[in-house]
Design a protein around this motif. Structure first.
Motif, mmCIF file in Angstrom:
data_model
loop_
_atom_site.group_PDB
_atom_site.id
_atom_site.type_symbol
_atom_site.label_atom_id
_atom_site.label_comp_id
_atom_site.label_asym_id
_atom_site.label_seq_id
_atom_site.Cartn_x
_atom_site.Cartn_y
_atom_site.Cartn_z
ATOM 1 N N LEU A 1 0.832 -1.206 0.000
ATOM 2 C CA LEU A 1 0.000 0.000 0.000
ATOM 3 C C LEU A 1 0.866 1.254 0.000
ATOM 4 O O LEU A 1 0.540 2.254 -0.655
ATOM 5 C CB LEU A 1 -0.931 -0.004 1.210
ATOM 6 C CG LEU A 1 -2.008 -1.092 1.226
ATOM 7 C CD1 LEU A 1 -2.773 -1.066 2.546
ATOM 8 C CD2 LEU A 1 -2.972 -0.927 0.054
ATOM 9 N N SER A 2 1.975 1.213 0.717
ATOM 10 C CA SER A 2 2.868 2.364 0.787
ATOM 11 C C SER A 2 3.495 2.656 -0.568
ATOM 12 O O SER A 2 3.542 3.814 -1.015
ATOM 13 C CB SER A 2 3.954 2.106 1.836
ATOM 14 O OG SER A 2 4.857 3.197 1.894
ATOM 15 N N VAL A 3 3.963 1.622 -1.256
ATOM 16 C CA VAL A 3 4.595 1.801 -2.567
ATOM 17 C C VAL A 3 3.576 2.326 -3.580
ATOM 18 O O VAL A 3 3.866 3.219 -4.387
ATOM 19 C CB VAL A 3 5.213 0.475 -3.052
ATOM 20 C CG1 VAL A 3 5.597 0.576 -4.523
ATOM 21 C CG2 VAL A 3 6.425 0.115 -2.216
ATOM 22 N N THR A 4 2.359 1.782 -3.552
ATOM 23 C CA THR A 4 1.338 2.166 -4.528
ATOM 24 C C THR A 4 0.866 3.602 -4.339
ATOM 25 O O THR A 4 0.645 4.330 -5.312
ATOM 26 C CB THR A 4 0.138 1.209 -4.444
ATOM 27 O OG1 THR A 4 0.584 -0.132 -4.679
ATOM 28 C CG2 THR A 4 -0.925 1.565 -5.476
ATOM 29 N N THR A 5 0.709 4.026 -3.085
ATOM 30 C CA THR A 5 0.144 5.353 -2.810
ATOM 31 C C THR A 5 1.188 6.444 -2.644
ATOM 32 O O THR A 5 0.873 7.629 -2.811
ATOM 33 C CB THR A 5 -0.701 5.325 -1.524
ATOM 34 O OG1 THR A 5 0.155 4.976 -0.407
ATOM 35 C CG2 THR A 5 -1.831 4.321 -1.624
ATOM 36 N N GLY A 6 2.430 6.059 -2.298
ATOM 37 C CA GLY A 6 3.442 7.066 -1.999
ATOM 38 C C GLY A 6 3.367 7.555 -0.569
ATOM 39 O O GLY A 6 4.145 8.424 -0.160
ATOM 40 N N LEU A 7 2.428 7.015 0.217
ATOM 41 C CA LEU A 7 2.346 7.351 1.639
ATOM 42 C C LEU A 7 3.364 6.530 2.404
ATOM 43 O O LEU A 7 3.635 5.376 2.065
ATOM 44 C CB LEU A 7 0.940 7.046 2.170
ATOM 45 C CG LEU A 7 -0.202 7.890 1.601
ATOM 46 C CD1 LEU A 7 -1.554 7.318 2.053
ATOM 47 C CD2 LEU A 7 -0.084 9.342 2.012
ATOM 48 N N ASN A 8 3.958 7.123 3.465
ATOM 49 C CA ASN A 8 4.906 6.343 4.242
ATOM 50 C C ASN A 8 4.184 5.296 5.090
ATOM 51 O O ASN A 8 2.963 5.355 5.270
ATOM 52 C CB ASN A 8 5.799 7.252 5.112
ATOM 53 C CG ASN A 8 4.982 8.075 6.110
ATOM 54 O OD1 ASN A 8 4.075 7.565 6.767
ATOM 55 N ND2 ASN A 8 5.311 9.351 6.211
ATOM 56 N N ARG A 9 4.932 4.338 5.586
ATOM 57 C CA ARG A 9 4.335 3.213 6.317
ATOM 58 C C ARG A 9 3.562 3.694 7.539
ATOM 59 O O ARG A 9 2.520 3.135 7.889
ATOM 60 C CB ARG A 9 5.433 2.228 6.728
ATOM 61 C CG ARG A 9 6.086 1.515 5.549
ATOM 62 C CD ARG A 9 7.307 0.731 6.002
ATOM 63 N NE ARG A 9 6.963 -0.272 6.982
ATOM 64 C CZ ARG A 9 6.586 -1.520 6.700
ATOM 65 N NH1 ARG A 9 6.512 -1.905 5.422
ATOM 66 N NH2 ARG A 9 6.293 -2.377 7.647
ATOM 67 N N LYS A 10 4.047 4.740 8.190
ATOM 68 C CA LYS A 10 3.359 5.264 9.377
ATOM 69 C C LYS A 10 1.976 5.786 9.002
ATOM 70 O O LYS A 10 0.986 5.554 9.715
ATOM 71 C CB LYS A 10 4.194 6.373 10.008
ATOM 72 C CG LYS A 10 3.581 6.965 11.271
ATOM 73 C CD LYS A 10 4.473 8.041 11.866
ATOM 74 C CE LYS A 10 3.832 8.648 13.115
ATOM 75 N NZ LYS A 10 4.685 9.717 13.690
ATOM 76 N N ALA A 11 1.890 6.489 7.878
ATOM 77 C CA ALA A 11 0.599 7.033 7.436
ATOM 78 C C ALA A 11 -0.361 5.921 7.062
ATOM 79 O O ALA A 11 -1.572 6.009 7.314
ATOM 80 C CB ALA A 11 0.803 7.967 6.253
ATOM 81 N N VAL A 12 0.171 4.853 6.456
ATOM 82 C CA VAL A 12 -0.674 3.716 6.096
ATOM 83 C C VAL A 12 -1.189 3.021 7.347
ATOM 84 O O VAL A 12 -2.375 2.684 7.455
ATOM 85 C CB VAL A 12 0.107 2.713 5.216
ATOM 86 C CG1 VAL A 12 -0.736 1.464 4.962
ATOM 87 C CG2 VAL A 12 0.489 3.365 3.892
ATOM 88 N N THR A 13 -0.305 2.836 8.330
ATOM 89 C CA THR A 13 -0.681 2.147 9.565
ATOM 90 C C THR A 13 -1.694 2.956 10.366
ATOM 91 O O THR A 13 -2.549 2.404 11.059
ATOM 92 C CB THR A 13 0.565 1.886 10.427
ATOM 93 O OG1 THR A 13 1.539 1.205 9.642
ATOM 94 C CG2 THR A 13 0.217 1.047 11.646
ATOM 95 N N ALA A 14 -1.613 4.288 10.262
ATOM 96 C CA ALA A 14 -2.475 5.155 11.069
ATOM 97 C C ALA A 14 -3.943 5.038 10.694
ATOM 98 O O ALA A 14 -4.825 5.383 11.487
ATOM 99 C CB ALA A 14 -2.026 6.605 10.934
#
Length: 274
Positions: free
Chosen positions: A62-75
């Protein structure tokens, strides 16, 4: 690839400009829009991975696809609550549409008794037919009166007050229709660009250099033609739903729009360039 990203970014700017205008007009600020964008990025990224056969994409995917960092994805730990009603299941909309269809066939049916004999047409009978008996006609009528689409008369009759289900008196309903109608219009356009399926009808005509009176005249012509087409489409859709007893998986929305403005005033106010 760089050119393609620039093209897509420019197209997104054109699509999002009216959305930003709505957001700012209604009081949404950057934090709410940022949260909204992050949520949508993650939801659509999950959909893309699931289309590739990955039932539960992981944080890295999800992080690679969206460009969001892992912390933002986990949040993002929960889905946001849906604040708007669905326009597809409204008992009021179904009843009003059916009544409008009957009125198109017989203009004398603009005014009806609230209730009547078993074989006589009444609002109660229309509501029962439109909602398949799942809603009491009084509740449906109260909602239509609240939306200023129907008038309840003192003599036990009710009367159509509008020629289309456009609930101007209810901001929440108006926003729901804006969201659903625009979403499906854009889904058709996006599908045509990405080539996910055979092309869908998605066309427009454009002219510049008209007087505003010309625009009004053309707008009236489109309204008139749409009224006829709306009647035909509603009739065919109702038959199809009845034949399938409402259980088939397909859903369909057919719409039309017009938009015009004084381009000189818009340009002078720093209007759309994208």
């Amino acid at each position: 690839m760089e050119n393609q990203l620039a093209w897509v970014q420019s197209a997104c700017a054109r699509v999002l400009r009216p959305v930003i205008r709505l957001a700012l007009t209604m009081g949404l600020k950057h934090p709410q829009l940022d949260e909204l964008l992050r949520n949508l990025l993650l939801e659509e990224a999950r959909r893309l991975w699931q289309a590739e056969g990955v039932a539960q994409p992981n944080i890295s995917q999800l992080s690679v696809t969206t460009g969001l960092n892992r912390k933002a994805v986990t949040a993002k730990v929960r889905e946001p609550a849906e604040a708007l009603p669905s326009t597809e299941v409204s008992a009021a909309a179904k009843t009003f549409t059916l009544w409008l269809q009957m009125h198109a066939d017989d203009p004398g049916q603009r005014r009806l008794p609230m209730a009547g004999e078993e074989h006589a047409l009444s609002f109660e009978k229309i509501a029962r037919q439109a909602t398949r008996g799942n809603w009491h006609h009084r509740a449906v009528l109260d909602e239509l009166v609240r939306l200023k689409l129907v008038t309840e008369l003192d003599d036990g009759h009710v009367e159509l007050s509008a020629d289309g289900f456009v609930p101007h008196a209810d901001l929440q309903s108006m926003l729901a229709f804006l969201g659903d109608n625009t979403r499906d219009h854009l889904l058709a356009a996006v599908s045509n660009v990405t080539g996910d399926r055979p092309p869908m009808l998605e066309r427009a005509v454009y002219a510049k250099g008209l007087t505003l009176q010309d625009c009004e005249t053309i707008h009236a012509l489109v309204r008139q033609r749409w009224s006829t087409l709306h009647h035909e489409l509603t009739e065919q859709m109702n038959r199809a739903v009845d034949t399938a007893e409402g259980t088939a998986p397909g859903r369909m929305r057919v719409g039309i729009y017009t938009y015009f403005e004084n381009a000189d005033e818009t340009a002078g106010a720093g209007g759309p360039r994208s």
